[in-house]
Write a protein that holds these residues in place. Structure first.
Motif, PDB file in Angstrom:
ATOM      1  N   LEU A   1      -1.725  -1.721  14.005  1.00 18.53           N
ATOM      2  CA  LEU A   1      -3.157  -1.416  13.929  1.00 18.53           C
ATOM      3  C   LEU A   1      -3.534  -0.875  12.553  1.00 18.53           C
ATOM      4  O   LEU A   1      -4.485  -1.359  11.928  1.00 18.53           O
ATOM      5  CB  LEU A   1      -3.519  -0.420  15.036  1.00 18.53           C
ATOM      6  CG  LEU A   1      -4.989  -0.074  15.188  1.00 18.53           C
ATOM      7  CD1 LEU A   1      -5.849  -1.325  15.302  1.00 18.53           C
ATOM      8  CD2 LEU A   1      -5.194   0.803  16.420  1.00 18.53           C
ATOM      9  N   VAL A   2      -2.802   0.098  12.052  1.00 15.92           N
ATOM     10  CA  VAL A   2      -3.162   0.660  10.736  1.00 15.92           C
ATOM     11  C   VAL A   2      -2.933  -0.374   9.618  1.00 15.92           C
ATOM     12  O   VAL A   2      -3.679  -0.407   8.644  1.00 15.92           O
ATOM     13  CB  VAL A   2      -2.443   1.992  10.404  1.00 15.92           C
ATOM     14  CG1 VAL A   2      -2.878   3.092  11.340  1.00 15.92           C
ATOM     15  CG2 VAL A   2      -0.944   1.860  10.393  1.00 15.92           C
ATOM     16  N   GLU A   3      -1.945  -1.245   9.810  1.00 19.86           N
ATOM     17  CA  GLU A   3      -1.697  -2.269   8.786  1.00 19.86           C
ATOM     18  C   GLU A   3      -2.767  -3.358   8.803  1.00 19.86           C
ATOM     19  O   GLU A   3      -2.977  -4.027   7.795  1.00 19.86           O
ATOM     20  CB  GLU A   3      -0.298  -2.885   8.997  1.00 19.86           C
ATOM     21  CG  GLU A   3       0.824  -1.934   8.585  1.00 19.86           C
ATOM     22  CD  GLU A   3       2.201  -2.327   9.122  1.00 19.86           C
ATOM     23  OE1 GLU A   3       3.160  -1.575   8.865  1.00 19.86           O
ATOM     24  OE2 GLU A   3       2.322  -3.353   9.816  1.00 19.86           O
ATOM     25  N   SER A   4      -3.438  -3.500   9.954  1.00 19.13           N
ATOM     26  CA  SER A   4      -4.454  -4.560  10.060  1.00 19.13           C
ATOM     27  C   SER A   4      -5.658  -4.283   9.157  1.00 19.13           C
ATOM     28  O   SER A   4      -6.443  -5.171   8.876  1.00 19.13           O
ATOM     29  CB  SER A   4      -4.915  -4.713  11.517  1.00 19.13           C
ATOM     30  OG  SER A   4      -5.662  -3.575  11.910  1.00 19.13           O
ATOM     31  N   PHE A   5      -5.796  -3.043   8.700  1.00 22.37           N
ATOM     32  CA  PHE A   5      -6.926  -2.724   7.805  1.00 22.37           C
ATOM     33  C   PHE A   5      -6.640  -3.155   6.370  1.00 22.37           C
ATOM     34  O   PHE A   5      -7.507  -3.090   5.513  1.00 22.37           O
ATOM     35  CB  PHE A   5      -7.232  -1.221   7.852  1.00 22.37           C
ATOM     36  CG  PHE A   5      -7.639  -0.753   9.227  1.00 22.37           C
ATOM     37  CD1 PHE A   5      -8.832  -1.177   9.794  1.00 22.37           C
ATOM     38  CD2 PHE A   5      -6.825   0.096   9.961  1.00 22.37           C
ATOM     39  CE1 PHE A   5      -9.200  -0.770  11.070  1.00 22.37           C
ATOM     40  CE2 PHE A   5      -7.177   0.508  11.237  1.00 22.37           C
ATOM     41  CZ  PHE A   5      -8.367   0.078  11.795  1.00 22.37           C
ATOM     42  N   GLY A   6      -5.410  -3.577   6.104  1.00 22.79           N
ATOM     43  CA  GLY A   6      -5.068  -4.067   4.761  1.00 22.79           C
ATOM     44  C   GLY A   6      -4.224  -3.074   3.991  1.00 22.79           C
ATOM     45  O   GLY A   6      -4.354  -1.855   4.186  1.00 22.79           O
ATOM     46  N   PRO A   7      -3.331  -3.591   3.096  1.00 25.18           N
ATOM     47  CA  PRO A   7      -2.394  -2.707   2.371  1.00 25.18           C
ATOM     48  C   PRO A   7      -3.100  -1.733   1.436  1.00 25.18           C
ATOM     49  O   PRO A   7      -2.606  -0.630   1.219  1.00 25.18           O
ATOM     50  CB  PRO A   7      -1.520  -3.683   1.579  1.00 25.18           C
ATOM     51  CG  PRO A   7      -2.224  -4.996   1.607  1.00 25.18           C
ATOM     52  CD  PRO A   7      -3.130  -5.013   2.772  1.00 25.18           C
ATOM     53  N   ASP A   8      -4.273  -2.107   0.931  1.00 21.82           N
ATOM     54  CA  ASP A   8      -4.972  -1.230  -0.030  1.00 21.82           C
ATOM     55  C   ASP A   8      -5.408   0.087   0.596  1.00 21.82           C
ATOM     56  O   ASP A   8      -5.512   1.101  -0.093  1.00 21.82           O
ATOM     57  CB  ASP A   8      -6.214  -1.926  -0.606  1.00 21.82           C
ATOM     58  CG  ASP A   8      -5.816  -3.149  -1.413  1.00 21.82           C
ATOM     59  OD1 ASP A   8      -4.611  -3.263  -1.711  1.00 21.82           O
ATOM     60  OD2 ASP A   8      -6.698  -3.971  -1.692  1.00 21.82           O
ATOM     61  N   VAL A   9      -5.689   0.064   1.902  1.00 20.64           N
ATOM     62  CA  VAL A   9      -6.198   1.283   2.557  1.00 20.64           C
ATOM     63  C   VAL A   9      -5.173   1.864   3.543  1.00 20.64           C
ATOM     64  O   VAL A   9      -5.510   2.732   4.337  1.00 20.64           O
ATOM     65  CB  VAL A   9      -7.548   1.032   3.275  1.00 20.64           C
ATOM     66  CG1 VAL A   9      -8.660   0.803   2.271  1.00 20.64           C
ATOM     67  CG2 VAL A   9      -7.441  -0.130   4.243  1.00 20.64           C
TER      68      VAL A   9
END
Ligand SMILES: Cc1cc2nc3c(=O)[nH]c(=O)nc-3n(C[C@H](O)[C@H](O)[C@H](O)COP(=O)(O)OP(=O)(O)OC[C@H]3O[C@@H](n4cnc5c(N)ncnc54)[C@H](O)[C@@H]3O)c2cc1C
Length: 268
Positions: free
Chosen positions: A48-56
């Motif tokens: 879930l947290v990775e789904s927001f993208g590596p930058d964030v």
């Protein structure tokens, strides 16, 4: 997003279970490990947290939390190897003898303390601890924290602040939603947990673990341990080893002997 994953350090299910005179699991007596089913909860949180993208990625946090003795650090270190950001252990002599209510009360107290330091959006648990097999902590946590519960998820996603889970019941597939914050428990079908990578294995060895006692999480000792336990183990004994009752050497009559055995023992 801040996700708390309560995890349990359990005796290795492949090791011989030993009990104390009080009927408690003798935790020092065998190798402990992270409850295998909690790896699915950690994986759900990480995805879930990775789904927001590596930058964030750094803006989001996966916090593992365990209630247990010093050895429970092993479960946290395993979670670090998988990618958890922070680990907290609650340890207090007064917790000895806690039943499911006491354990859930302590987990909830720790989550409230985490929440006081910054909002907790989700609590993701495993479907059961492989030693206790109560499968009740998620529901007790939801009740303690007054949050919606979505249990036994075989599929889990979050979009626009709403969690959606799929549950496979006997002959029925249910889809449930709840606005965050919520408590979700996931089954072992929800995902395949990742393998730790070398960098994380090395980092996990020395990464800090926060340790709180009951006073620090605002939990009264009378609500946990022996005084707070509503269920008491009165007796426990190892299952007797299986005995071989009949041995047939097949000399061409094996099928008949098997059929007779099944019929004679009401097994058909
Ligand atoms: C300090 C302590 C002392 C205990 N003493 C005794 C004892 O004397 N006698 C006895 O019979 N039992 C004892 N227990 C075990 C206890 O009764 C239950 O095993 C425990 O409360 C959880 O129930 P369960 O294993 O059925 O979990 P389940 O409800 O099956 O677990 C579901 C999920 O809840 C979470 N979870 C479960 N346990 C924990 C935990 N400890 N910390 C964080 N998350 C968790 C995990 O995500 C897990 O997948 C003790 C437990 C603790 C923590």
């Amino acid at each position: 997003m801040r996700i708390v994953v309560p995890v349990k350090h359990v005796p290795d299910i492949h090791s011989e279970r030993k009990f104390t005179e009080q009927g408690r699991v003798s935790r020092g007596a065998q190798d402990g490990t992270l409850n295998e089913l909690d790896e699915n909860a950690i994986e759900s949180a990480l995805r879930l947290v990775e789904s927001f993208g590596p930058d964030v990625r750094e803006a989001h946090e996966v916090i593992v939390l365990t209630i247990g003795p010093d050895e429970s650090d092993g479960a946290i270190r395993k979670a670090y190897q998988l990618g958890a950001d922070r680990g907290i252990r609650v340890t207090d002599p007064a917790l000895a003898g806690s039943d499911v209510f006491g354990t859930a009360h302590a987990v909830a107290g720790a989550i409230r303390k985490i929440h006081a330091g910054g909002p907790v959006d989700l609590v993701i648990t495993g479907m059961a601890a492989l030693d206790g097999l109560g499968s009740v902590i998620p529901s007790l946590l939801a009740a303690e924290l007054d949050l919606p519960q979505l249990t036994l998820a075989t599929k889990f996603e979050v979009e626009d602040g709403v969690a959606t889970v799929t549950r496979e019941l006997d002959g029925v597939t249910e889809v449930l939603t709840a606005a965050l914050p919520a408590v979700v428990s996931v089954t072992d079908h929800v995902n395949t947990p990742r393998y730790p990578n070398f960098k994380l294995i090395m980092a996990a060895r020395t990464k800090d673990i926060t340790v709180w006692d009951l006073a620090e999480i605002g939990v009264d000792a009378s609500r946990v341990g022996d005084p707070g336990a509503r269920a008491i183990v009165t007796k426990s004994q190892p299952r007797p080893p299986r005995t071989l009752t009949e041995l047939h050497i097949d000399k061409g009559e094996g099928g008949r002997a098997l059929a007779e055995y099944l019929i004679n023992n009401d097994l058909v």
